[in-house]
Design a protein around this motif. Sequence first.
Motif, PDB file in Angstrom:
ATOM      1  N   PRO A   1       0.830  -1.212   0.000  1.00  9.21           N
ATOM      2  CA  PRO A   1       0.000   0.000   0.000  1.00  9.21           C
ATOM      3  C   PRO A   1       0.862   1.260   0.000  1.00  9.21           C
ATOM      4  O   PRO A   1       1.926   1.312   0.638  1.00  9.21           O
ATOM      5  N   VAL A   2       0.384   2.275  -0.705  1.00 10.60           N
ATOM      6  CA  VAL A   2       1.127   3.535  -0.816  1.00 10.60           C
ATOM      7  C   VAL A   2       1.389   4.134   0.561  1.00 10.60           C
ATOM      8  O   VAL A   2       2.470   4.681   0.826  1.00 10.60           O
TER       9      VAL A   2
ATOM     10  N   LYS B   1       5.311   5.853   4.725  1.00 10.54           N
ATOM     11  CA  LYS B   1       5.868   5.795   6.082  1.00 10.54           C
ATOM     12  C   LYS B   1       7.326   5.348   6.053  1.00 10.54           C
ATOM     13  O   LYS B   1       8.165   5.857   6.812  1.00 10.54           O
ATOM     14  N   ILE B   2       7.634   4.391   5.170  1.00 13.84           N
ATOM     15  CA  ILE B   2       9.022   3.940   5.031  1.00 13.84           C
ATOM     16  C   ILE B   2       9.900   5.074   4.520  1.00 13.84           C
ATOM     17  O   ILE B   2      11.011   5.304   5.019  1.00 13.84           O
ATOM     18  N   PHE B   3       9.405   5.810   3.531  1.00  8.80           N
ATOM     19  CA  PHE B   3      10.163   6.940   2.985  1.00  8.80           C
ATOM     20  C   PHE B   3      10.451   7.978   4.074  1.00  8.80           C
ATOM     21  O   PHE B   3      11.559   8.515   4.173  1.00  8.80           O
TER      22      PHE B   3
ATOM     23  N   CYS C   1      14.116   9.130   5.313  1.00 11.21           N
ATOM     24  CA  CYS C   1      14.494  10.523   5.023  1.00 11.21           C
ATOM     25  C   CYS C   1      14.229  11.430   6.222  1.00 11.21           C
ATOM     26  O   CYS C   1      13.838  12.591   6.065  1.00 11.21           O
ATOM     27  N   SER C   2      14.433  10.900   7.417  1.00  7.05           N
ATOM     28  CA  SER C   2      14.116  11.681   8.619  1.00  7.05           C
ATOM     29  C   SER C   2      15.117  12.811   8.858  1.00  7.05           C
ATOM     30  O   SER C   2      14.797  13.795   9.515  1.00  7.05           O
TER      31      SER C   2
ATOM     32  N   LEU D   1      15.918   6.945  -3.558  1.00  6.13           N
ATOM     33  CA  LEU D   1      14.516   6.510  -3.663  1.00  6.13           C
ATOM     34  C   LEU D   1      13.895   6.884  -5.005  1.00  6.13           C
ATOM     35  O   LEU D   1      13.101   6.120  -5.570  1.00  6.13           O
ATOM     36  N   THR D   2      14.235   8.070  -5.516  1.00  5.13           N
ATOM     37  CA  THR D   2      13.620   8.522  -6.766  1.00  5.13           C
ATOM     38  C   THR D   2      14.235   7.860  -7.999  1.00  5.13           C
ATOM     39  O   THR D   2      13.779   8.112  -9.119  1.00  5.13           O
TER      40      THR D   2
END
Length: 429
Positions: free
Chosen positions: A4-5, A10-12, A16-17, A35-36
């Motif tokens: 699910p998106v 949430k993982i992203f 990227c915190s 990621l991109t």
Amino acid sequence: MNIPVEIIQKIFLELCSSETEFPLSHNPLEPRLVLTHVSSQWRAIALAMPELWNNIVVRPPGNREVPGLCDPIRAWLCRSLPSTFSFHAINSTPSNMYHLFDLIFPIAHRCLKLILDLEGETLCQLVSLPPGLLNSLQDLMLVVWAISDDDKLLVTELHQTITTFQSCPQLENITFDFFETPIDITLFEFPWAQLSRLIIHSDIGIPTTHCFHMLQQTVHLQLCDLDVSPIDNADLKIIIPLSHRPISLLWLHTLRLCFSTLDHISHFLAGLHLPNLRKIKPSTGDGELWPLPTFQSFLADLFATIQSLDLTDVTEFNNLTETIALFPNIEVLSFDNTEPIPSETLRALGDGAIGARLTMLVFGMIEPARLLDLLEARVAATYAAGTNVTNFSFVLALCDLSGPEDSVRANALLRTGVVIQAEIPEELG
């Protein structure tokens, strides 16, 4: 497998915190770039998340010009639309700052947090920012370098720079670091009655009169951290009347003060009414230690309210047990120094005879056996029938508990809920 998106997002966010540091050529594994470039789906998801792109740090290596520095920053700022953003520029040349300001000024209304290193030419550029643009700004930090007292123009521009931020209605947190820069009282005309956090450091100190002038305008502060210059006779003429009608800081819970000598803090505190102060951290710039009787004397009016007692810079522990007993509500106690803690004090802490409400202990160096004896006694006191002694939820101790017997005892304590670590968590710092 179709994830699910919402889970991917949430993982992203977790990956990227941290902020993005520019130039990117020095950070090729920047997680947003990675990621991109995994798949078109991941790229679309990442580009549709403004919160991934809104925390920017600019740190050119070696304080030199960086060709093409602004192009990726512009892309990041565009991708952060329509959210607010944080911007931190360190070690940038005036030319770099000129181009960075060109990026920020048109979208200054979205800036939530701004941290800038400022020198002469940079001040000139910042003064050109029209008032009223930074209406979302909540957090401001200015680091001001080497403005000589002879350079009246630059001192004036520093004042104008701070005036630029006076029309920021949301400003809550201010940090000013002054290095080799004269302090003028006109710098501290603060229209931000809503300020909750004020930190001002200066290698030459802030005159006491200026400190009180600021505090009279910022009565809603919750945290205050000031470097104070030596008190002279002119200061005393202001402080003595204030001691009869002190400045009331009803919301202040944390106060950190750095004085050049130990004698001045009691004079300074005499001008303040601090009914809800929970933590006070006095220090001297040269690392001078406070004799315990002196430390105790200037806190005499705060015994009942203090909840965090820091004895890091205190020496002469002869009457330590009696001193701790004067603070019935302390929840955090720190001994981050090399002076041995009297066995009598450790026994009293273990039995709950002093510090009954303590939930956190911080030690510098302590022998494993003494620490474990204290903690075991505290656990026993906590579970004793009818006791009001609180168990420690966290203990920071720089000692080796890896020995076979020590390890067994430490593991038994961990099962009771006591957390023993050698590094303090950020949320408790």
